[in-house]
Structures are given as C-alpha cells and as structure tokens.
Design a protein around this motif. Structure first.
Motif, PDB file in Angstrom:
ATOM      1  N   GLU A  61       0.880  -1.224  -0.037  1.00 56.44           N
ATOM      2  CA  GLU A  61      -0.131  -0.027  -0.089  1.00 56.44           C
ATOM      3  C   GLU A  61       1.017   1.126   0.145  1.00 56.44           C
ATOM      4  O   GLU A  61       1.733   1.362   0.665  1.00 56.44           O
ATOM      5  N   CYS A  73      -1.538   1.646  -6.210  1.00 56.50           N
ATOM      6  CA  CYS A  73      -0.886   2.658  -5.235  1.00 56.50           C
ATOM      7  C   CYS A  73      -2.179   3.568  -5.164  1.00 56.50           C
ATOM      8  O   CYS A  73      -2.971   3.780  -6.464  1.00 56.50           O
ATOM      9  N   ASP A  74      -2.366   4.226  -4.142  1.00 54.99           N
ATOM     10  CA  ASP A  74      -3.526   5.240  -4.147  1.00 54.99           C
ATOM     11  C   ASP A  74      -2.841   6.601  -4.487  1.00 54.99           C
ATOM     12  O   ASP A  74      -2.213   7.004  -3.735  1.00 54.99           O
ATOM     13  N   ARG A 100       0.598   5.722  -0.692  1.00 49.79           N
ATOM     14  CA  ARG A 100      -0.145   6.782  -0.938  1.00 49.79           C
ATOM     15  C   ARG A 100       0.809   7.739  -1.558  1.00 49.79           C
ATOM     16  O   ARG A 100       1.690   8.092  -1.114  1.00 49.79           O
TER      17      ARG A 100
END
Lengths: 371, 371
Positions: free
Chosen positions: A8, A37-38, A10
């Motif tokens: 994860e 990916c955010d 960001r």
C-alpha cells in the motif's frame, strides 16, 4: 488469486493533465493505480492533448493555484503521503511551489526516517534543448537537494551536472557529480542513446539500437554505486514514456524496498548499506521490472500504431482540396495520434512484467582510466 | 489469462476532479479504465477534495474553458469517442457547454446509428434539496432529450418528472413520465430508499435496509419496460457512489450490448426489440454486474473505515486545547476521510463482479391499479 499489487502506497503526483492521450499525470496516475497505489493527482496544467501534436488548448495552473490545492489538503488532514512524484510544472514559480510542497511533506515526516520519499523528474528539456523558460533551471537546481531520487534524461543530466555526456566515462562522471553537488541519494538517467556517444573508451558497448539506462544509489562516502540496463530501442517516438518510467519506478522501488525488509524502509531515503552491490540495489531491481513493463507496452503500442496507420492509409480520401501545408499538418496529427501509448488495454504488462533484461554491475573499477 | 476487459470503448468523461479521494472523474476515470475503457477526462472543477469535507480549495472551469478544451480535441481530430459520460458541471453555462459537446458528438455520429452513446448524470441535488443554482435545472431539462441514458437519483427524478415519488407506483410513473417528456430511451433511478416510501400499494416490498434500483428501456410505443434490483444498504454514507455507478454502467452496458450481437449495437440508442423482456435487457444485465461490483467494493470500504476509526480512536491525543467546535470539525474531517471509497486496492471487484443479486421483471401488469 494474486492481485499483483505492490505494498500500500499513497502517492501525491504533481504533473500535467491532458484530456486525450497519456502524458504527465494522465500517464502516471493510471500506471501507479494499476499497481495498487492510491494516487492523489495535483494537475499543473489542463490541456486538451500533449504538445507533440504542435497545437493544443487549455490552461496552466498558476503557482498560487498549485499552492492553494495543497493548502486544501493540509487544512483537512489529507497529506498522509508515502511518496511524492513531481513532474512538469509550467513556470519557475510553479516549480518553486511544487518544491515547497515536497519540502513541507518532508518536514512533516522528519521524525520518521523513510516514511516519505520524493521522486523528482526535473522536466526541463530533451535532445539538446530546453523546452522550459531559462529561469526554470535554477529553480530545479535549488530544489533537487531535497529530493530522494531524480530521473533526468541525458540532456537534463548534462544541465544539472555541467558535464557534457559524450561517452560512458562522462556519463558516470555526470552521475557522480549529481550525487556530489545535490547530495541526492538516488539517480537514474533515463534514455541514454549510447549509439550517439563516442565509444572510444574501453567499456563494452551495447548492441546497435539499444537504449542504456544508468542508475546509482550513493554509498555512505557519497560515491556512486552504478548499475546499467540495456534495452532494445523501438523505432518510434512515443510521448509520455518518461512519465511511465517515473510512475513504474515509484511503485517498483517501494516494492523492492519492502522486500528488503523493515530496516531499509525505516532508513532515511532508503539508502542500502554499503555492502549491497549495485546490481542488488532495490533501485536496480525496480528498474529491471520497470523497463520490462515498458518494453511490453511500447512493443504493443508500436504494433497497434503500425496497423492504424496502414488501415487509415487505405481509407484516406484524396486530399486534393487541401494545401500541401494542410496535408502535412493532418498527416502529422494522424501519426501523433496513432503513436499514443496503448496504456489501458495493456495494463496486465504493468502489473505482471516479464523480466527479459539483465542488470549489470557497473562499478568504477570497470570504467576506463580517464574517469 | 483472461483480462476481464469489456470491448474496446473510447469514453469522453466530463465531470469534476479532486486531488484527494474518489468522486466525479476521479472516481469514474479509474473505474472505466480498470475495465479496459480508454478514458479522456475533461475536468469541470479542480478541487482539493470533495465537498463532503465541508471545506475545500481549488477552481471551477468556466463554460469557455470547457468549450476550449473540446475545441482543442476537435482541431486535432481527437473526437473518436464511442461514449460520453457527463456528470457535474459547476454552473448553468457550464452545463450548457457540456450539452453542446454531447450534441456535437451526436451530430458527427449521425450517419452511423449506435456508434455514439451519451450517458448523462443530471447532477442537481439529493435528499430533497438542490445543491446547484436554480438555473441549472432548466439547462438540464433542455439537454436531456439528447441523451441516450440518464441516471437521476430519486430527488433528481422528481425534479425532472414533476412527480413526487412516495410509492412504487409513483416511482414507475416518474420513469414513464421521463421517457415521455424527454424521449430519453434509457433511465435508471439510482438509490431509491423504499423504506422511506409508503408501502400502501400491493407491490412486494424489499426487506428492511435494502436499496432499490429501478431502470427501464423504452419500447417502440414509448412505454416503459421496467426492471428492478434490490440490494442490501450499507450503514454508512460514501461520496462518489453515483459516479461509480455511472462509470460501471458505461462499461457494462457496452459489454452487454456487444454480447447481444452486432444488430443491437448498430441500432440508434441501443434500444432492444420489443420482444426482449425487461429482465433480459442489456441495461438490466449491466445493472446487476454494476451493483455487485459496488457492493463488494463498498463492503470492503466500510470494513476498512471501521478499522481506521477504531485505530485512530486509540491513538488520538487528548484534545483539551481545542474548542468544542474545533473538535467537532476535526472529528468530521476524520470520519469523512475514513469513508473515502477504497477503490484502487479493490479493483479486482470492478473487473470481476461476483453477481449476488437478481433482477426482477417489473412490468406494468405487476403494478397496482392506481398507476
């Protein structure tokens, strides 16, 4: 079912946006999202299409607008980014505004080494010429010392290092200089065309029609730890490949750093211990996957482009009514559109690269004496 | 390896953009891309975050800027779109500018029926109140006659039909009126909370805490061909779900229309022959997959949200220095952020929906006499 996603992550991505096609954030956002990916995309321009078409409409964000958007995130506690990827900004003031964002995020993360990482693509020019205003260069030069990884192309590396790259030796010299001048721990010089370089030195040359990518993670004494990957060049110009490279590198570097264990990712700037040889660096391992994904996507893009140009040639009406100039313009538009990267339909190659290249340790010892 | 992609689809998506989180185009673009659609995103606002945070920064595009971006596409022959998805525009003039784009694309495609399809989300308000200027309503009312599919929520359907939806019967009446007034061939009313409706009529009610989605594709006589899907409601408010619904519907409707064979996709507005019963409509089949994907993503979002709120509660520092008002504001920001849709990490549920609901044929015969 494996999702093939990286850990994860960001990402704040600051770059240009186009309605049609894939360059800047319009490339980078989807690439990073495909890998899990955010991505928060802060767009520095809003154009209809990339400038390679030689015409476009749209607006540029001012430095104040860029700052405002970031202040909007700050006031609502929306700045929990692990990585920032910064690319094109449309003026020196805009570059400075982006730099201030990177520095602010870095300051916020200062108590947790490794918790924030800044990848900076110093977009200034290519092929021997600047395509930004002259005052953008000093703005980048002031900012790069804060970045963790920079991704200049050959020309930008020359501008930043002050060294004209004419050989493998001067290429290594340029990276060494960038480490030294800017204290930036990771550098990759994308798209070096070694064919154009003098091969007078003793380092083995890549085969014809290969592109060379050179990278380095600094050692604790500040010296370069160089690696090199040669990839076959495709006979076509694609826009947005630098942005694809940067976006894939964000995701794959994060993955490789996580794979190296918790110690590295809690180390400032994710700099590997000195005993790690260059070919084993997370940056080198990431680069291999990045280039493999890119090669698969661009190979398929070239096939689709060739098919599109061939089929369009069959149906194109006689253009007797158009001036020669207008015919050439239409042909340029057609060829530029046909070369848009076929990104979305080939996302599986982003997620699941078939690694087909090798990384070479390229330490100083192998380099010719003149270095 | 199956890619789980829908047929190749070029979409022009006109809606809002936010840096952080997922609403408007920042939701729709990735959703459609995940399913293999090539998306050109024309952004009507550039905000830091969605307005549910109760504070944001950024800029709105003017009608002229929207028109300019489209003119930029036109001048470079970049308008080969199969579908347009239009959502939020920040003023009546902007709504009209978006409408002119849809009409222009429709005109360009006029000689090839079915080659262009316009999905219009008439974003005007929710929960009984407008959140746009009053003059936006007539702008939409003039434009909807050109659309192929509209996606109003319950309130917007009331505004457009002039019928207050208080029962299943009045709901069917509203859809019938929308077909009749606007000649729009496909309608879906998203998110009807039947619990709030009177159940005095004889139509079977869904179980408690269900949302009902009602759709219709018109018959050749202009009558409604209604279907209905009930889905369990989740006990949380999420922003951007309307945009997720619209984006998934674009991709899944196109897929279902292709599955129905070449005749339907070469028919104006993709209207199925009269003998197709409502539950077999491509629109109904698409809706099933759309709602299944959404339920999986939102279920996981709610789990992640609950975990985030619980863990944050454990570490939150004493806030003795903050005023009660400021504490409430911080708490609202925290809860709003925690409820951002977990889109990217759950993309597999977009691509590969586990269909868990059933579509009900809901023809006029089943409806109570008062209809």
């Amino acid at each position: 079912m494996s999702d093939l996603l990286v850990p994860e992550t960001r990402v704040l991505a600051v770059a240009s946006h186009v309605v049609y096609g894939h360059v800047g954030n319009t490339m980078a956002e989807f690439v990073m999202q495909s890998l899990g990916c955010d991505v928060a995309a802060l767009n520095t321009v809003h154009f209809s299409n990339h400038t390679g078409y030689r015409q476009f409409k749209g607006t540029r964000a001012t430095a104040q607008e860029i700052t405002d958007l970031y202040q909007g995130l700050c006031q609502s506690n929306l700045t929990d980014f692990d990585v920032m990827l910064s690319g094109y900004a449309p003026s020196a003031a805009a570059v400075e505004a982006v730099g201030a964002i990177g520095i602010d995020l870095q300051t916020k993360a200062a108590s947790k080494p490794g918790s924030f990482f800044w990848v900076l693509d110093p977009v200034m020019g290519d092929q021997g010429r600047l395509y930004v205003n002259d005052d953008v260069v000093p703005a980048y030069k002031k900012m790069i010392q804060h970045a963790d990884l920079i991704l200049p192309n050959q020309f930008e590396a020359e501008v930043l290092s002050g060294i004209k790259i004419t050989s493998l030796a001067t290429l290594a010299e340029a990276i060494t200089a960038i480490h030294r001048i800017y204290k930036v721990p990771h550098v990759i010089i994308t798209s070096v065309q070694l064919l154009k370089l003098s091969h007078s030195d003793s380092t083995p040359s890549p085969p014809d029609n290969y592109l060379t990518v050179i990278g380095s993670t600094t050692r604790s004494d500040g010296s370069a730890r160089l690696f090199r990957v040669d990839v076959p060049a495709l006979d076509c110009f694609f826009s947005g490949t630098g942005d694809m490279f940067a976006a894939l590198t964000v995701a794959r570097l994060r993955e490789a750093v996580f794979a190296a264990g918790p110690e590295l990712r809690n180390t400032a700037s994710w700099v590997s211990p000195d005993e790690v040889v260059s070919a084993d660096l997370p940056l080198a391992q990431a680069t291999l996957k990045v280039l493999s994904s890119m090669h698969s996507v661009l190979e398929r893009t070239m096939e689709a482009r060739n098919a599109e140009l061939a089929s369009a040639a069959l149906v194109s009406a006689p253009s007797g009514d158009l001036s020669v100039e207008e015919q050439q313009k239409q042909e340029h538009l057609r060829r530029t559109k046909a070369a848009e990267v076929r990104l979305v339909r080939n996302a599986r190659f982003l997620r699941d690269p078939l690694v087909q290249f090798a990384v070479q340790d390229w330490s100083k010892e192998d380099l010719p004496d003149q270095l």
